[in-house]
Design a protein around this motif. Structure first.
Motif, PDB file in Angstrom:
ATOM      1  N   HIS D 354       0.943  -1.191   0.087  1.00 50.03           N
ATOM      2  CA  HIS D 354       0.013  -0.039   0.079  1.00 50.03           C
ATOM      3  C   HIS D 354       0.836   1.357   0.101  1.00 50.03           C
ATOM      4  N   THR D 356       2.354   2.790  -2.375  1.00 52.44           N
ATOM      5  CA  THR D 356       2.228   4.015  -3.342  1.00 52.44           C
ATOM      6  C   THR D 356       0.681   4.440  -3.528  1.00 52.44           C
ATOM      7  N   LEU D 357       0.467   5.612  -4.303  1.00 56.57           N
ATOM      8  CA  LEU D 357      -0.502   6.323  -4.269  1.00 56.57           C
ATOM      9  C   LEU D 357      -1.616   5.502  -5.388  1.00 56.57           C
ATOM     10  N   PHE D 358      -0.809   5.324  -6.619  1.00 54.98           N
ATOM     11  CA  PHE D 358      -1.886   4.573  -7.490  1.00 54.98           C
ATOM     12  C   PHE D 358      -1.595   2.951  -7.432  1.00 54.98           C
ATOM     13  N   VAL D 359      -2.786   2.448  -7.731  1.00 49.39           N
ATOM     14  CA  VAL D 359      -2.767   0.783  -7.807  1.00 49.39           C
ATOM     15  C   VAL D 359      -2.062   0.538  -9.230  1.00 49.39           C
TER      16      VAL D 359
END
Lengths: 318, 397, 320, 487
Positions: D354, D356-359
């Motif tokens: 988790h 990072t911001l983007f998946v």
């Protein structure tokens, strides 16, 4: 006192509906619409009774829409209620435009001859219009109905644990329909009490906008109990009256701040009655020494509002 | 499902757009004038008075046709601004626009700057008053107003002659120059009649102003005028003079009268206001905007429009003459014959100049001197009324 | 029912909204705050939260924006002041939303009632400011504060044949950003999980309370931006006045209820709703119908959608 | 009254809960319905009580076929059922609970009801305070209340579903005496249980169900061995487990007291070492879930300490339990374990890092595809987990576990799964165990507990027995402990 019946009726109506497990969120618009309908109907027929009847019918009708949407079609009660709030409000303005600012019939004052001459209490309690007496009677009746009668017990059961009610042969859905409709009709009576007695006539804005939301809060504050709910209603009306009085007492504060006072106070009250359920309070309580804890718990318990367990929960049949 | 409904809406909108546009209204002969109303056109008050003036002008000026938008206030039409409406009216062919509220002051100025060729009149404003303190209107903007002060004096007098408790309530809208001067006028009229006709000490007359915060009730934002009136009546104030655009005081008085209380009310703005509850109505000071509308329309029609600022008085010969008097007082059924006769005297006296109420010595509420003894107030002094007068209760700002 | 043909009313509304370029411009400027508030609501609805407090968050945005402009308007060059006002509005809106979120998370007050109460408080605050500290000299009127100078207005951007108010681009950008955030980020994924099952999301290890508060803050921030647009927008009144939010928040709730989770549908429906709102102003003139007819149409549409959805689900389950 | 069930069939989706069950019970008898969890006992009784409608089959009362369309209809015919968790109203008083659903006029006659309650109660030595609130009663008292209520409605056939699960020994004594008295009155009592000794103690006849069918019938008294054989089939073959060297303690409970709304577990101490498997036996609701929740930081621990992988996590949150390498797979695979409405890819993304911001949707889809391949999940990365079968859901849950898990807490790992799936699940679990994961699981399948565990804790009404060494435990011994003997 004279201004209380509409709020009391609306609180009772919503209490009944929620006790059976259905939230009718449309109150704010519904009060407006039924107020308008009551005035228009009473004016057209020149009979007050027709006004009350029409408003109650419209109230029940909106209750029916909520019931169909949530009980039969299984849609979110809040969504349906919210949309109906806006719909009723706008409908009231659109349909009411032709009767705005016109004179119409209104409920006559009816002092009770025997009691009105009592000192102090006489004029306050027994020199009112009939709706005041009716609202007091309705409060008592609602309490009696819930506490003392068989259908009242069934109603409480349906909102508390529908599965158990079902197991006892109760048609939960039918019960919920019934009280959503009846509750709506009572709210309609409240609306009619506005336009035929408390604030005779119709106009735009009518001046009760926002009251419905307060009624919803009062129902919670009243712990879904007719007596405590009615007490909440009187408290609210009192606060509203205080707003006018305060203006003369505190001339430096802008006058417009006062009319909004009851609203923040209502949230505070809500916070007080619900905070006891929250986890961190429970956790905090466990840390307190036993003696203090018992005291705090008792206070919180007394204030506590716990909704009908199945409020807003659709009935799942096995 | 959602996507489908979204596309359906878009498609429906598109379909109608593609349909032939309706013929632009107002494209014929004649003169279209726009009227922007702040309240509903049937409010039995300020807005209805303007609406009726528009109809009057349609009758009096051949070819004149009104387009109007009512309820232009944030409670009823959120997000709608005066410049938008003016734009719209221009697109409908309007060659003159009247914005009929103090509340439209800023918007009118903006619209006037955006449409420099359009004659635009803000009723009740002072932006076009060269001798005023706030002169900033572009040349196409004008103002007119009626000298309601006189009729408020009459109203105050009627109230003073009727009260049995000596306590008069004034249901004020918001606080500004205009509302202060009108409340003051009512007080002056009441005090004059109290002292002169009833021969009572001015100190024994109570006159209390409660401001609700706007021209009419906006729930949650203003005090509820019904509640304010009720509060007046329940604390011994038996006559309430309304300074707001709507008729709550009258309705409430009527309700209480039916419950056996002896109370009265004086509504405001609209000649027919008493009809809502004749039994308790002492009369109504009202605006008769018709002649001012006719003047403006005629000027525009004749190409003679230039910036002007009018403060139109009554026609003292007959204050209720619909063709000449800008303000009037329509007596109500609840006014006694004796009081009515005394009102005649007051009106005659004011018309003849023998009774001048804006005359010193007068002090303001904070005790400072407003008019020296014998001094008669100038238009500026009256228009820019800084405070309530000494002897009145209630906030001055 | 109303003595008027619905088709005619419909035609009038559409013509009234889109019949002329100026009208289209007004629709566009009514569209922008609706877009922003709806974008915010997409976030809270994704998490299954009923942020009815959105109306108050719009108000707080307007209040903060006005405050910033009053304080900075003559200190900074206009673009800087406007930018800071926008940020202040975001801050104001999210703080207000966080309050509702905190009431729900820590006070057990249902967000519907907490939000409603906060709406009313935001209303009183605005009234107080307009009449008290920020009143015009000598006047105590709820008409509003002194209008801001045109240099502090958002610009219009010419897109022939229209002059498009700048805030529309802000709204569409916000909608795009929300759409990306909900689909592309862990935040969005977490909200989707929370919205579907709070318990399962918690057991999956998602910090549910934190993410819900973030959702409130994000929604409040966007709603605050809507308030900012209402103060500074190209066709706004350029001042703070009570009821400045004008029901945009509630209307945005209707938009999202109708649009479900689709940002594209939100854009279209909010546009349609803005058109209905503006177009229905033509009704009183031509048909003696109250302009609230627009509101009736909007809410009726959503009600029908809800009922139809239920009906469809029922029919499908019958067949299945 | 004589009750006959003939050839009752009832399926839930693919599961055949009752597959041609027939039985007969005579007036004046207590008839035991015996069987393991999931054998179809409750289903059968719900059919008789009108709560469920059979797919096929017939019910006869005194020889006459009847249709029982609802609980109300059952009551009218004189059949009443006492559910395991009595269906009463916690917020209402005892008296109102007693009255609700009873016929009568508009106004409640509370005085008469109070008398009736006292009279009936006295007959069976049930002392209930009419003014107490339902939620303040013990389960035993709630049962007594339900029984009295049903009797007042004139019930002649009384069904009790696992009534002794959560009541005290003295209450059980009272209950049994009351049931005998009712039978003596000529009523039929159906006593549903999987506790041998209770059935032996109480019943006149018994029908044993296994996997939805009648495994056999017996008149009482009957031999224990025969009944056990009927219930479980052949004594299960012992799985030989590889003895693994155990690692350091990864889950330590020292004198832990924890409670939730219903139960309190007191003074529980346990040490589980890496690579160990501990089974939790007991009837549903006896405290296993509370125990697991206390370990995972999901239920408040009021006394004692909890350590996970050497870290003191007492009073810490679930998030910290996860951070310490713990994992919890709840019984509700959908709605607790998996998030209904999200796809496998989305679950894979949630299980990923988790930071990072983007998946990284591509990576998530790849991970989902890998899970699908490795664990033979029938679905695609874009399948909504709602659409998966129970076995596939359980496999997905296992797949979503992080690589390194120090303690895995699980409820009913194989409930509702076919044999093959169950075997597959255990293969995966034992793989994990071999890599040093400690597994603590609850199950109502005694075979599974005996076959898979190293040690077994037995829960009964909130009390804990053991741990027993699984190699020395037997089905009988576990059964006794579960039933409350010797705890």
């Amino acid at each position: 006192m004279a201004a209380s019946p509409p709020v009391v009726f609306a609180v009772l109506g919503e209490t009944l509906a929620e006790r059976s497990g259905v939230i009718n969120l449309s109150l704010d618009g519904l009060l407006l619409l039924t107020a308008m309908v009551a005035f228009a109907a009473a004016r057209a027929t020149t009979t007050l009774l027709a006004g009350f009847a029409a408003a109650m019918a419209v109230g029940a009708l909106v209750g029916l829409v909520v019931a169909v949407a949530s009980l039969t079609l299984r849609q979110h009660q809040v969504a349906a209620g919210f949309v109906l709030t806006l719909l009723c409000q706008n409908l009231a303005y659109v349909l009411g435009a032709p009767v705005a600012h016109l004179p119409g019939p209104q409920v006559a004052h009816l002092p009770l001859p025997l009691f009105r001459n009592w000192p102090v209490l006489g004029p306050v309690l027994f020199s009112q219009d009939p709706l005041v007496y009716l609202s007091i009677a309705a409060t008592a009746a609602a309490w009696w109905y819930l506490a003392k009668t068989r259908p009242g017990l069934v109603l409480r059961g349906a909102g508390e644990r529908p599965a158990a009610a079902l197991a006892r042969g109760i048609h939960v859905t039918r019960v919920r329909y019934l009280y959503t409709l009846a509750g709506g009709a009572l709210v309609g009576l409240g609306g009619a009490a506005f336009s035929l007695a408390v604030k005779p006539g119709w106009s735009r804005p009518y001046g009760i906008e926002g009251t419905g939301w307060i009624v919803l809060a009062i129902v919670i504050f009243g712990n879904w109990d007719p007596l405590r709910g009615a007490a909440g209603a009187y408290l609210f009306v009192l606060l509203q009256t205080l707003a006018t009085v305060l203006q003369s007492l505190m001339p430096r504060v802008p006058t417009q701040v006062f009319p909004t006072l009851p609203f923040p106070l209502m949230i505070l009250a809500l916070l007080l009655v619900t905070v006891g359920n929250s986890e961190w309070v429970q956790r905090g309580l466990r840390r307190l020494p036993a003696g203090t804890r018992r005291g705090v718990v008792r206070v919180l318990r007394a204030l506590q509002a716990s909704p009908p367990a199945a409020l807003g929960v659709p009935l799942e049949q096995e | 499902m959602w996507r489908i409904s979204a596309w359906a809406i878009a498609a429906a909108l598109g379909a109608v757009l593609a349909a032939p546009a309706p013929p632009a209204p107002g494209a014929g002969a004649g003169l279209v004038f726009g009227v922007v109303l702040v309240g509903p056109r049937n409010d039995h008050g300020w807005s209805e008075a303007h609406f009726i003036a528009g109809q009057y002008a349609e009758k009096k000026v051949p070819g004149a046709r009104m387009v109007y938008v009512d309820n232009v206030n944030p409670a009823a039409k959120p997000g709608v601004t005066v410049p938008q409406i003016v734009d719209d009216m221009v697109s409908k062919g309007a060659r003159l626009v009247l914005t009929t509220s103090d509340d439209f002051k800023d918007g009118t100025l903006e619209a006037a700057r955006m449409h420099p060729q359009l004659p635009i009149i803000n009723v009740s404003g002072d932006h076009a008053w060269k001798a005023g303190r706030d002169y900033k209107a572009p040349p196409n903007e004008s103002n007119f107003m009626g000298r309601m002060e006189y009729m408020k004096m009459v109203a105050g007098c009627a109230a003073a002659l009727t009260t049995r408790t000596g306590k008069l309530g004034y249901l004020g809208p918001l606080v500004n120059d205009e509302t202060r001067r009108l409340a003051d006028s009512a007080y002056l009229g009441a005090r004059y009649c109290w002292a002169t006709y009833l021969r009572k000490s001015p100190a024994s007359l109570r006159f209390k102003v409660t401001w609700i915060g706007f021209w009419f009730n906006i729930p949650g934002q203003t005090l509820d005028p019904t509640k304010v009136a009720d509060d007046f009546y329940n604390t011994g104030f038996d006559v309430v003079i309304s300074g707001i655009d709507t008729t709550e005081a009258l309705v409430e008085a009527n309700k209480l009268a039916r419950a056996g209380k002896r109370v009265w009310a004086v509504p405001y703005d609209f000649k027919g206001a008493c009809r809502e509850a004749p039994a308790v109505c002492l009369g109504v000071p009202y605006f008769n905007w018709g002649p001012a509308y006719v003047k403006a329309i005629t000027l525009v029609r004749d190409g003679a429009y230039k910036q002007y600022w009018d403060w139109n008085g009554p026609d003292w010969k007959n204050i209720n003459d619909p063709d000449t008097s800008a303000v009037g007082f329509e007596r109500g059924p609840a006014l006694s014959a004796a009081a009515s006769a005394r009102l005649d005297g007051l009106i005659r006296g004011m018309g003849a100049g023998s009774i001048v109420l804006w005359k010193g010595p007068l002090r303001l509420q904070d005790g400072s001197l407003y008019l020296r003894a014998g001094q008669v107030a100038s238009d500026q002094q009256v228009w820019y009324m800084p405070q309530l007068l000494q002897g009145m209760e209630g906030p001055s700002k | 029912m109303l003595g008027a043909s619905p088709v005619e009313a419909y035609r009038l509304i559409v013509a009234g909204a889109l019949g002329q370029p100026e009208r289209v411009a007004f629709v566009l400027s009514a569209w922008a705050p609706l877009l922003l508030a709806a974008a915010g609501l997409l976030v809270t609805f994704a998490a299954g939260l009923w942020n009815i407090g959105v109306e108050g968050q719009v108000l707080l945005g307007a209040v903060f924006a006005t405050g910033a402009l009053r304080a900075l308007g003559h200190l900074l060059p206009p673009p800087g002041a406007v930018l800071l006002a926008g940020l202040a509005a975001v801050l104001g809106g999210s703080l207000w939303a966080l309050l509702a979120g905190a009431l729900r998370a820590y006070g057990n007050v249902n967000e519907i009632f907490g939000g409603l109460g906060l709406n009313f408080i935001a209303g009183s605050l605005t009234v107080y400011l307009v009449l008290g500290p920020w009143a015009r000299p000598g006047i105590a009127s709820t008409s509003g504060t002194l209008p801001f100078a045109p240099s502090l207005w958002l610009p219009t951007i010419p897109v022939p044949p229209l002059e498009v108010p700048g805030e529309v681009f802000l709204g569409i950008a916000a909608m795009g950003a929300v759409s990306v955030a909900l689909r592309g980020t862990y935040f969005g994924l977490h909200l989707a999980a929370i919205g579907r099952s709070l318990r399962a999301a918690h057991l999956r290890g998602i910090p549910t309370t934190r993410e819900m508060l973030r959702a409130f803050a994000a929604c409040g921030g966007l709603a605050g931006l809507a308030g900012f647009v209402l103060v500074t927008g190209a066709h706004s009144r350029h001042q703070l006045f009570p009821l400045i939010s004008g029901g945009d928040g509630f209307l945005a709730i209707l938009v999202v209820l109708l649009a479900g989770r689709s940002a594209l549908a939100c854009i279209l429906i909010s546009g349609a709703f803005a058109a209905i709102s503006m177009g229905s102003l033509q009704l009183p003139l031509a048909m003696q119908l109250d302009s609230s007819m627009g509101g009736v149409i909007q809410s009726l549409l959503v009600l029908c959608a809800i009922l139809l959805r239920g009906l469809r689900a029922r029919l499908v389950s019958r067949e299945g | 009254m004589r009750v006959e069930l003939r050839d009752i069939h009832k399926s839930f989706g693919p599961v055949r809960a009752n597959d041609g069950v027939s039985l007969t019970a005579d007036a004046g008898t207590i008839h035991g319905i015996l069987g393991e969890n999931g054998a179809g006992k409750s289903t059968l009784m719900k059919v008789l009580a009108g709560i469920l409608q059979p797919d096929r089959g017939e019910i006869l009362l005194d020889g006459a076929p009847v249709r029982i369309s609802s609980p109300a209809a059952a009551i009218r015919l004189g059949i009443g059922m006492l559910q395991q968790d009595p269906l009463d109203f916690p917020s209402l008083s005892v008296l109102d609970n007693f009255l609700l659903g009873s016929p009568g006029g508009l106004v409640l006659d509370r005085r008469r009801a109070r008398d009736a309650l006292r009279r009936l109660g006295a007959r069976f030595a049930f002392a209930l305070d009419p003014d107490a609130r339902g939620e303040d009663l013990t389960v035993g008292e709630r049962q007594q209340l339900e029984i009295l209520r049903l009797l007042r409605l004139g019930v002649r056939v009384l069904i009790l579903d696992e009534p002794t699960t959560a009541i005290s020994a003295s209450q059980r004594g009272q209950l049994f005496a009351a049931l005998r008295a009712m039978a003596a009155d000529g009523k039929v009592v159906f006593f549903v249980s999987h506790k041998l000794e209770e059935v032996q103690e109480l019943c006149d006849a018994v029908t044993v169900l296994r996997r939805g069918r009648v495994a056999g019938e017996a008149a009482m008294p009957a031999e224990t061995g025969r009944l056990v054989q009927l219930m479980f089939g052949q004594e299960p073959p012992r799985v030989t487990r590889a003895r693994l060297p155990l690692g350091p303690p990864v889950l330590e409970l020292a004198d832990v007291t924890a409670s939730d709304a219903r139960l309190t577990l007191e003074h529980v101490s346990l040490q589980v070492r890496a690579g160990e498997v501990v089974g939790l036996a007991g009837l549903e609701g006896s405290g296993q879930r509370l125990f697991l929740h206390a370990c995972a930081g999901l239920a408040p621990v009021t006394r004692g300490r909890v350590r996970i992988a050497g870290r003191d996590l007492t009073g810490r949150s679930y998030a910290q339990f996860l951070a310490a390498g713990g994992a919890y797979l709840p019984a509700g695979r959908l709605g607790e374990g998996l998030i209904p409405g999200l796809t496998l890819t989305e679950h894979a993304a949630l299980a990923g890092r988790h930071g990072t911001l983007f998946v990284d949707w591509r990576a998530a889809a790849r991970a989902a595809a890998r899970h699908i391949g490795e664990l033979h999940i029938r679905g695609t990365p874009r399948t909504d987990v709602q659409a998966l079968s129970g076995g596939n859901q359980q496999r997905a849950l296992l797949a979503l576990l992080p690589d390194h898990v120090s303690v895995l807490l699980m409820e009913h790992p194989t409930r509702g799964l076919d044999l093959e799936s169950a075997e597959e699940i255990w293969r995966r679990l034992l793989d994990r165990r071999a890599r040093g994961t400690a597994i603590v699981f609850s199950s109502s399948d005694l075979d599974e507990l005996l076959a898979r565990s190293d040690r077994i804790l037995v829960f009964s009404g909130g009390r804990v027995a053991g741990p027993l060494d699984a190699r020395e435990a037997t089905v009988e011994r576990l059964g006794e402990l579960i039933g409350g003997k010797g705890v």
